[in-house]
Design a protein around this motif. Structure first.
Motif, PDB file in Angstrom:
ATOM      1  N   GLY B  28       0.333  -0.826  -0.145  1.00 31.32           N
ATOM      2  CA  GLY B  28       0.027  -0.231  -0.178  1.00 31.32           C
ATOM      3  C   GLY B  28       1.173   1.414   0.091  1.00 31.32           C
ATOM      4  N   VAL B  29       2.019   1.689  -0.430  1.00 33.96           N
ATOM      5  CA  VAL B  29       3.021   2.379  -0.208  1.00 33.96           C
ATOM      6  C   VAL B  29       3.172   2.813  -1.606  1.00 33.96           C
ATOM      7  CG1 VAL B  29       5.624   3.442  -0.284  1.00 33.96           C
ATOM      8  CG2 VAL B  29       4.323   1.202   0.933  1.00 33.96           C
ATOM      9  N   GLU B  30       2.708   4.415  -1.442  1.00 34.13           N
ATOM     10  CA  GLU B  30       2.055   5.288  -2.867  1.00 34.13           C
ATOM     11  C   GLU B  30       2.866   6.161  -3.478  1.00 34.13           C
ATOM     12  OE1 GLU B  30      -1.054   7.620  -2.777  1.00 34.13           O
ATOM     13  OE2 GLU B  30      -2.775   5.392  -2.133  1.00 34.13           O
ATOM     14  N   ARG B  31       4.840   6.582  -2.380  1.00 32.96           N
ATOM     15  CA  ARG B  31       5.063   6.844  -2.864  1.00 32.96           C
ATOM     16  C   ARG B  31       6.313   6.465  -2.270  1.00 32.96           C
ATOM     17  NH1 ARG B  31       3.621  11.134  -5.993  1.00 32.96           N
ATOM     18  NH2 ARG B  31       6.035  11.666  -6.163  1.00 32.96           N
ATOM     19  N   ILE B  32       7.317   6.940  -2.331  1.00 32.17           N
ATOM     20  CA  ILE B  32       8.919   6.682  -1.410  1.00 32.17           C
ATOM     21  C   ILE B  32      10.083   7.347  -1.665  1.00 32.17           C
ATOM     22  CG2 ILE B  32       9.819   4.150  -3.216  1.00 32.17           C
ATOM     23  CD1 ILE B  32      10.154   3.321  -0.525  1.00 32.17           C
ATOM     24  N   SER B  33      10.671   7.911  -1.090  1.00 26.93           N
ATOM     25  CA  SER B  33      11.893   8.949  -1.356  1.00 26.93           C
ATOM     26  C   SER B  33      13.024   7.695  -1.983  1.00 26.93           C
ATOM     27  CB  SER B  33      12.368   9.645  -0.196  1.00 26.93           C
ATOM     28  OG  SER B  33      12.884   8.829   1.212  1.00 26.93           O
ATOM     29  N   SER B  34      14.595   8.262  -2.643  1.00 27.38           N
ATOM     30  CA  SER B  34      15.731   7.614  -3.180  1.00 27.38           C
ATOM     31  C   SER B  34      16.221   7.052  -1.360  1.00 27.38           C
ATOM     32  CB  SER B  34      16.331   8.152  -3.700  1.00 27.38           C
ATOM     33  OG  SER B  34      17.019   9.268  -2.979  1.00 27.38           O
ATOM     34  N   ASN B  35      16.515   8.292  -0.203  1.00 24.66           N
ATOM     35  CA  ASN B  35      16.462   7.581   0.652  1.00 24.66           C
ATOM     36  C   ASN B  35      15.707   5.987   1.760  1.00 24.66           C
ATOM     37  OD1 ASN B  35      18.512   9.390   0.957  1.00 24.66           O
ATOM     38  ND2 ASN B  35      17.350  10.757   1.427  1.00 24.66           N
ATOM     39  N   GLU B  36      14.889   5.772   1.533  1.00 21.07           N
ATOM     40  CA  GLU B  36      13.854   5.145   1.698  1.00 21.07           C
ATOM     41  C   GLU B  36      13.660   3.332   0.930  1.00 21.07           C
ATOM     42  OE1 GLU B  36       9.490   6.287   3.523  1.00 21.07           O
ATOM     43  OE2 GLU B  36      10.505   7.327   2.045  1.00 21.07           O
ATOM     44  N   ASP B  51      20.813   5.323 -11.153  1.00 21.23           N
ATOM     45  CA  ASP B  51      20.059   4.636 -12.448  1.00 21.23           C
ATOM     46  C   ASP B  51      18.628   4.910 -12.997  1.00 21.23           C
ATOM     47  OD1 ASP B  51      22.160   2.610 -11.473  1.00 21.23           O
ATOM     48  OD2 ASP B  51      21.606   1.005 -10.479  1.00 21.23           O
ATOM     49  N   LEU B  52      17.975   5.728 -11.960  1.00 15.13           N
ATOM     50  CA  LEU B  52      16.017   5.500 -12.525  1.00 15.13           C
ATOM     51  C   LEU B  52      16.493   6.996 -13.174  1.00 15.13           C
ATOM     52  CD1 LEU B  52      14.259   5.147  -9.699  1.00 15.13           C
ATOM     53  CD2 LEU B  52      15.039   3.539 -11.408  1.00 15.13           C
ATOM     54  N   ASN B  53      17.509   7.803 -13.206  1.00  9.82           N
ATOM     55  CA  ASN B  53      17.511   8.795 -14.185  1.00  9.82           C
ATOM     56  C   ASN B  53      18.204   8.198 -16.053  1.00  9.82           C
ATOM     57  OD1 ASN B  53      17.310  11.261 -12.538  1.00  9.82           O
ATOM     58  ND2 ASN B  53      19.958  11.593 -11.748  1.00  9.82           N
ATOM     59  N   ASN B  54      19.188   7.509 -16.114  1.00  9.29           N
ATOM     60  CA  ASN B  54      19.051   6.703 -16.853  1.00  9.29           C
ATOM     61  C   ASN B  54      17.799   6.293 -17.703  1.00  9.29           C
ATOM     62  OD1 ASN B  54      21.694   5.880 -17.307  1.00  9.29           O
ATOM     63  ND2 ASN B  54      21.512   5.033 -15.697  1.00  9.29           N
ATOM     64  N   PHE B  55      16.744   6.638 -16.827  1.00  3.31           N
ATOM     65  CA  PHE B  55      15.177   6.276 -17.920  1.00  3.31           C
ATOM     66  C   PHE B  55      14.692   7.091 -17.598  1.00  3.31           C
ATOM     67  CE2 PHE B  55      16.893   2.293 -16.227  1.00  3.31           C
ATOM     68  CZ  PHE B  55      16.751   2.041 -17.691  1.00  3.31           C
ATOM     69  N   GLY B  56      15.156   8.428 -17.352  1.00  5.76           N
ATOM     70  CA  GLY B  56      14.492  10.267 -17.413  1.00  5.76           C
ATOM     71  C   GLY B  56      14.495  10.847 -16.456  1.00  5.76           C
ATOM     72  N   GLY B  57      14.426   9.929 -15.247  1.00  4.15           N
ATOM     73  CA  GLY B  57      14.198  10.808 -13.959  1.00  4.15           C
ATOM     74  C   GLY B  57      12.184  10.601 -13.705  1.00  4.15           C
ATOM     75  N   PHE B  58      12.682  10.055 -12.725  1.00  2.50           N
ATOM     76  CA  PHE B  58      10.979   9.712 -12.480  1.00  2.50           C
ATOM     77  C   PHE B  58      10.434  10.298 -11.443  1.00  2.50           C
ATOM     78  CE2 PHE B  58      12.537   5.682 -14.414  1.00  2.50           C
ATOM     79  CZ  PHE B  58      11.589   4.986 -15.423  1.00  2.50           C
ATOM     80  N   GLY B  59      11.363  10.706 -10.807  1.00  2.00           N
ATOM     81  CA  GLY B  59      11.285  11.227  -9.512  1.00  2.00           C
ATOM     82  C   GLY B  59      11.359  12.985  -8.995  1.00  2.00           C
ATOM     83  N   GLN B  60      10.906  12.951  -7.941  1.00  2.00           N
ATOM     84  CA  GLN B  60      10.514  15.059  -7.971  1.00  2.00           C
ATOM     85  C   GLN B  60      10.855  15.023  -6.784  1.00  2.00           C
ATOM     86  OE1 GLN B  60       6.383  15.594  -8.958  1.00  2.00           O
ATOM     87  NE2 GLN B  60       6.570  17.931  -9.251  1.00  2.00           N
ATOM     88  N   GLN B  61      12.071  16.722  -6.829  1.00  2.00           N
ATOM     89  CA  GLN B  61      12.760  16.532  -6.227  1.00  2.00           C
ATOM     90  C   GLN B  61      11.728  17.365  -4.443  1.00  2.00           C
ATOM     91  OE1 GLN B  61      16.529  16.884  -6.224  1.00  2.00           O
ATOM     92  NE2 GLN B  61      16.276  16.744  -3.733  1.00  2.00           N
ATOM     93  N   GLY B  62      12.019  16.232  -3.577  1.00  2.00           N
ATOM     94  CA  GLY B  62      11.419  16.817  -2.233  1.00  2.00           C
ATOM     95  C   GLY B  62      10.192  15.490  -2.029  1.00  2.00           C
ATOM     96  N   TYR B  63       9.502  14.921  -3.471  1.00  2.00           N
ATOM     97  CA  TYR B  63       8.280  14.559  -3.368  1.00  2.00           C
ATOM     98  C   TYR B  63       8.045  12.725  -3.553  1.00  2.00           C
ATOM     99  CZ  TYR B  63       5.709  18.932  -4.058  1.00  2.00           C
ATOM    100  OH  TYR B  63       5.783  20.095  -4.003  1.00  2.00           O
ATOM    101  N   GLY B  64       9.702  12.579  -3.759  1.00  2.00           N
ATOM    102  CA  GLY B  64      10.036  11.265  -4.073  1.00  2.00           C
ATOM    103  C   GLY B  64       9.539  10.198  -5.245  1.00  2.00           C
ATOM    104  N   TYR B  65       9.396   9.158  -5.363  1.00  2.00           N
ATOM    105  CA  TYR B  65       8.946   8.695  -6.795  1.00  2.00           C
ATOM    106  C   TYR B  65       7.565   8.315  -6.469  1.00  2.00           C
ATOM    107  CZ  TYR B  65      13.936   8.480  -7.806  1.00  2.00           C
ATOM    108  OH  TYR B  65      15.003   8.700  -7.864  1.00  2.00           O
ATOM    109  N   ASN B  66       6.668   8.419  -7.260  1.00  2.00           N
ATOM    110  CA  ASN B  66       5.128   8.002  -7.339  1.00  2.00           C
ATOM    111  C   ASN B  66       5.436   6.259  -7.313  1.00  2.00           C
ATOM    112  OD1 ASN B  66       2.779   6.741  -8.795  1.00  2.00           O
ATOM    113  ND2 ASN B  66       2.514   8.209  -8.554  1.00  2.00           N
TER     114      ASN B  66
END
Lengths: 220, 220
Positions: B28-36, B51-66
């Protein structure tokens, strides 16, 4: 032979050297140069020399490697000069396939027992190896000097079973469960994540198809 | 999402990201930071971002990944949004174990048929999948749009069968045979060398035992 700290990448390659040297011996080759070995194995000769130098160097300039000597020494490094007692946890298809695989025994990995939570399987044998209930695992490990435990379990139970195995004294886990195990220092885990393997194949296939569909030049 | 040339090391790690993201979704986790994510996966946060930047980057600074978005996008990169038709050559224990493995079908890898040289196996089925003689392989591949062939064969026949498969149009080989296949460009091979895997475990176990026997300090 002096042994230095060896990188993981070299260790990953050692079994492959061992396999090629075994094939050379089978075909009667007694000496081989790093150039010839390089051609067969499709790695550079300088990488071969560098890798083998990690183990003190086996070659003599101009004479090449003594195939039998190198094979035996790498086998010894890989621990194949000793027998290892193995159990398999999970008596399903994969567990039984591994128990049936004759090449492991040839290399000194002796499967002594199989354990499964399904009581219906208890009492059966695979190639003469008994399938036993989980309750007998602890005693069996202590009495049969078990060094390697193979996990062919669902990921939901793998962590718990791994913790048990470690508490019973098992130091090496060959993990086919689709999860990463957190183990204390001094416990070795080698993962075989089959789902990840087929996904890598699918990744490469998908990239190839997309590049060809879009008419782009193929990447190397 | 723009796709650049991706290194083999990153590709090796992609299925692991996919697995962890799937587990996060399940809980049930919806967002996660790269640290977590870093803590869970035991890799550094900077490696994850890189690694994830290789694919154009999915994260937003301060918001973590969806989590769901990232899971779906990595699934798409891995080709898991499409079905892949698979055959297995070698109807022995390992071939049958792979045919029986439900996780592959869930990911879109559909085993359509199994082939074996043993005529006694012909006509049998595994989970409804027919075992057929080798003579029917060519026609079956052409008629069933087979993309992936799984080799669970002795090494002595693997090379010949791989050549046949390629001539019938198969582009991806999942190779469990204990040999390296030489394939033309445009054909993908993913090896699962189980003997080499257990040898690496044995290597680490042997090193550990020798270090402890000789009273040397343990290496990291």
């Amino acid at each position: 032979m002096e042994e230095k700290e060896i990188s993981k990448a070299v260790i990953r390659r050692l079994p492959r050297y061992y396999r090629y040297l075994g094939e050379l011996m089978e075909s009667g080759v007694e000496r081989i140069s790093s150039n010839e070995l390089s051609e067969r194995m499709r790695v550079t000769a300088s990488q071969i020399r560098q890798d083998l130098n990690n183990f003190g160097g086996f070659g003599q300039q101009g004479y090449g490697y003594n195939v039998k000597y190198l094979y035996d020494e790498i086998g010894r490094l890989l621990g194949l000069d000793k027998k290892h007692n193995v159990i398999i946890i999970g008596g399903g298809n994969l567990g039984q396939a591994l128990a049936n695989y004759p090449a492991f025994e040839k290399r000194g990995f002796i499967v002594k027992g199989i354990f499964d939570i399904n009581p219906k399987l208890s009492g059966r044998t695979v190639r003469g190896i008994p399938i036993m209930p989980m309750e007998q695992m602890e005693e069996f490990i202590r009495e049969n000097d078990i060094q390697i435990a193979t996990l062919t379990l669902p990921k939901t139970s793998a962590t718990e079973v791994a913790d048990q195995l470690i508490s019973y004294g098992v130091r090496a886990i060959w993990n086919f469960a689709h999860t990463d195990l957190n183990v204390p220092e001094g416990v070795m885990v080698e993962n075989v994540h089959l789902s990840e393997s087929i996904m890598r194949l699918s990744y490469n296939l998908t990239r190839y198809e997309e590049e060809h569909k879009s008419g782009k030049k193929e990447k190397k």
